[in-house]
Enzyme design. Structure first.
Site, short mmCIF file in Angstrom:
data_model
loop_
_atom_site.label_atom_id
_atom_site.label_comp_id
_atom_site.label_asym_id
_atom_site.label_seq_id
_atom_site.Cartn_x
_atom_site.Cartn_y
_atom_site.Cartn_z
N GLY A 323 -66.07 62.03 4.49
CA GLY A 323 -66.98 63.18 4.59
C GLY A 323 -68.36 62.83 4.06
N TRP A 326 -70.01 60.68 6.65
CA TRP A 326 -70.43 61.51 7.79
C TRP A 326 -71.84 62.05 7.56
CZ3 TRP A 326 -72.00 66.60 8.04
CH2 TRP A 326 -72.12 67.17 9.31
N HIS A 327 -72.17 62.38 6.31
CA HIS A 327 -73.47 62.97 6.03
C HIS A 327 -74.61 61.97 6.14
CE1 HIS A 327 -71.23 66.42 4.36
NE2 HIS A 327 -72.35 67.09 4.49
N GLY A 328 -74.36 60.72 5.87
CA GLY A 328 -75.46 59.76 5.95
C GLY A 328 -74.97 58.33 5.83
N PHE A 504 -78.53 64.91 9.39
CA PHE A 504 -77.12 64.51 9.37
C PHE A 504 -76.47 64.68 10.72
CE2 PHE A 504 -77.76 66.46 4.99
CZ PHE A 504 -78.27 65.28 4.48
#
Length: 504
Positions: A323, A326-328, A504
């Protein structure tokens, strides 16, 4: 195109609403849906037309593959359906990996070896994480026989629908595609329009006044490159914590409001997360649809809590690490996700020990609730430092200041010598920025003590008799339009700023 830009507010939105309901009034529902789909694609292509082909290609491949997976699954060809699913998910992830993570992987390889790999000239397509995850969930549900509708226009709308496309929420086909097929969607409903306007204006206020208002106090600490002292580090960390809160809350409100104007209900994505009393509660309130996706399509698929405590904790850690990634594309995001994974493991272990009677504490009532909320909040603040920092060293510099490793110097306050009382050093040249303190105290008060947007709007909608409600709604509509114009002017005078989650 940004929700807070003049082009959107005074051209795209009124033209799209007008065209959609004009076609709907003629009972041309298919044409109205097609117009909304084309408008959504134009909204995306306005940013970078070349990436519109990527979005359209992704939609076409996943829609056709989804139909093939469903056909094979219904005919009993489970192995073939599983192979198609594996191939489609792999393709989606490879495209996402190329655009979002290629340089991250190359940079990591360069750091771990002597390989002098050239960096790629890749621009991250806006919203790619959202439309990729949305379609992966669709493919998985096709394999499991959960997809009941496979209409091409409705699928295009489901993926590209402009209120959610850029920064969420992460949508589930079952909650969206049936809405595009309902006859009730294609008629103008004044109540829905006013509710939508209320959400949108509240969101615009959060973005233009609150999030953008506190933003100037973030950069000097995180982008300055120095080692901030104790008060500066905490001031910057709290400023970013509140900027991100109101920025993402603003987008979530505006997305819900815009969609409501078209009689389409988006899932709520934000529910006062800083009021959470533990980290599990925080993730039930923050980016709620992403939390749902990670839980249903990653954590549960890995076994969830069905294979004992140890495997459960490993699954939690892996889910949050992914997770974070996934954001960066950066180690700071991985560390941020890892911290939240550790927080969740500690929380679940604590709850398990209490349920078994190993840990027993007397109920502390309100004091205990406040302490739990503060502990959760401070844990989140520490993790946000990695989320915002441009590098690992920058994050460690800010954290060093927050934990007093870069000196704790008190400013000289006439008539109030706090440092003298506790035996610490006073810096006579250090000035207090009362405006920053005012911003932080005000926004913390809003986040902790005021009702959130949905509570405010639903209380207003449900109050009073029918005549009184109609009168209040039309008064509110006029006031909202006036406030919308004022906020647009303020926003344009500062320079239209992007939402943080656009990255993102």
């Amino acid at each position: 195109m940004l929700f807070n830009s003049y082009e959107f507010l005074f051209a795209f939105l009124p033209l799209t609403l007008g065209g959609f309901f004009a076609l709907s009034a003629l009972s041309w529902h298919r044409a109205a849906a097609s117009l909304l789909a084309l408008a959504s694609l134009f909204f995306y292509g306005y940013w970078a037309p070349q990436y519109l082909l990527l979005l359209l290609g992704s939609i076409a491949v996943n829609f056709l593959t989804g139909k093939a997976i469903t056909r094979e699954a219904l005919s009993g060809q489970d192995k073939q359906a599983s192979r198609l699913l594996f191939a489609a998910v792999t393709l989606n992830l490879l495209v996402l990996a190329y655009y979002k993570y290629a340089n991250f992987f190359l940079d990591t390889a360069r750091a771990l070896s002597s390989w002098n790999a050239p960096m790629l000239d890749v621009v991250l397509p806006i919203g790619i994480s959202f439309f990729t995850f949305t379609q992966i969930a669709f493919l998985v549900d096709c394999r499991e026989g959960k997809v009941k509708e496979q209409d091409a226009i409705n699928y295009v709308l489901f993926v590209s629908y402009f209120p959610h496309l850029i920064a969420g929420p992460v949508l589930h086909h079952a909650e969206m595609m049936p809405q595009f097929a309902r006859r009730e969607t294609y008629r103008f409903v004044p109540e829905n329009f006013v509710i939508g306007m209320a959400f949108f204006v509240v969101g615009l206020f959060k973005k233009v006044v609150l999030a953008d208002g506190i933003q100037p106090y973030v950069g000097p600490v995180f982008d300055g490159g120095g080692s901030p002292h104790f008060f500066a580090a905490w001031g910057g960390a709290l400023a970013y914590t509140l900027q991100l809160y109101f920025d993402f809350s603003a987008y979530s409100d505006m997305a819900v409001g815009l969609s409501k104007m078209f009689n389409v209900d988006l899932p709520l994505n934000f529910n006062s997360p800083y009021k959470a009393r533990n980290i599990s509660d925080f993730w039930r309130r923050w980016h709620m649809t992403l939390s749902r996706f990670l839980r249903e399509y990653l954590y549960i698929q890995m076994g969830g809590n069905r294979q004992g405590p140890f495997r459960r904790y490993v699954n939690l850690l892996v889910t949050m690490l992914l997770g974070g990634l996934w954001h960066g594309a950066g180690w700071t995001f991985v560390i941020w996700g890892g911290l939240h994974g550790i927080y969740l493991v500690i929380n679940h272990a604590w709850v398990a020990l209490r349920e078994r009677g190993v840990l027993q504490f007397p109920s502390m009532g309100m004091i205990g609730s406040v302490a739990a909320c503060l502990l959760t909040f401070l844990s989140v603040v520490v993790a946000w430092v990695f989320f915002r920092a441009t590098s690992l060293n920058a994050a460690l510099n800010v954290l060093s200041g927050m934990f007093g490793m870069n000196d704790i110097l008190f400013p000289a306050i006439p008539g109030l010598d706090i440092a003298h009382w506790i035996g610490l050093q006073v810096n006579a040249n250090m000035e207090i920025d009362w405006r920053q303190i005012g911003w932080i105290v005000t926004l913390l008060s809003f986040a902790w003590f005021l009702p959130n947007s949905q509570q405010i709007v639903w209380r207003w909608v449900s109050g009073g008799g029918i005549a009184n409600k109609l009168r209040i709604r039309w008064i509110f509509t006029g006031a909202s339009l006036s406030l919308l114009l004022l906020l647009a002017v303020i926003n344009d005078s500062r320079g239209v700023s992007e939402f943080i989650y656009f990255n993102f």
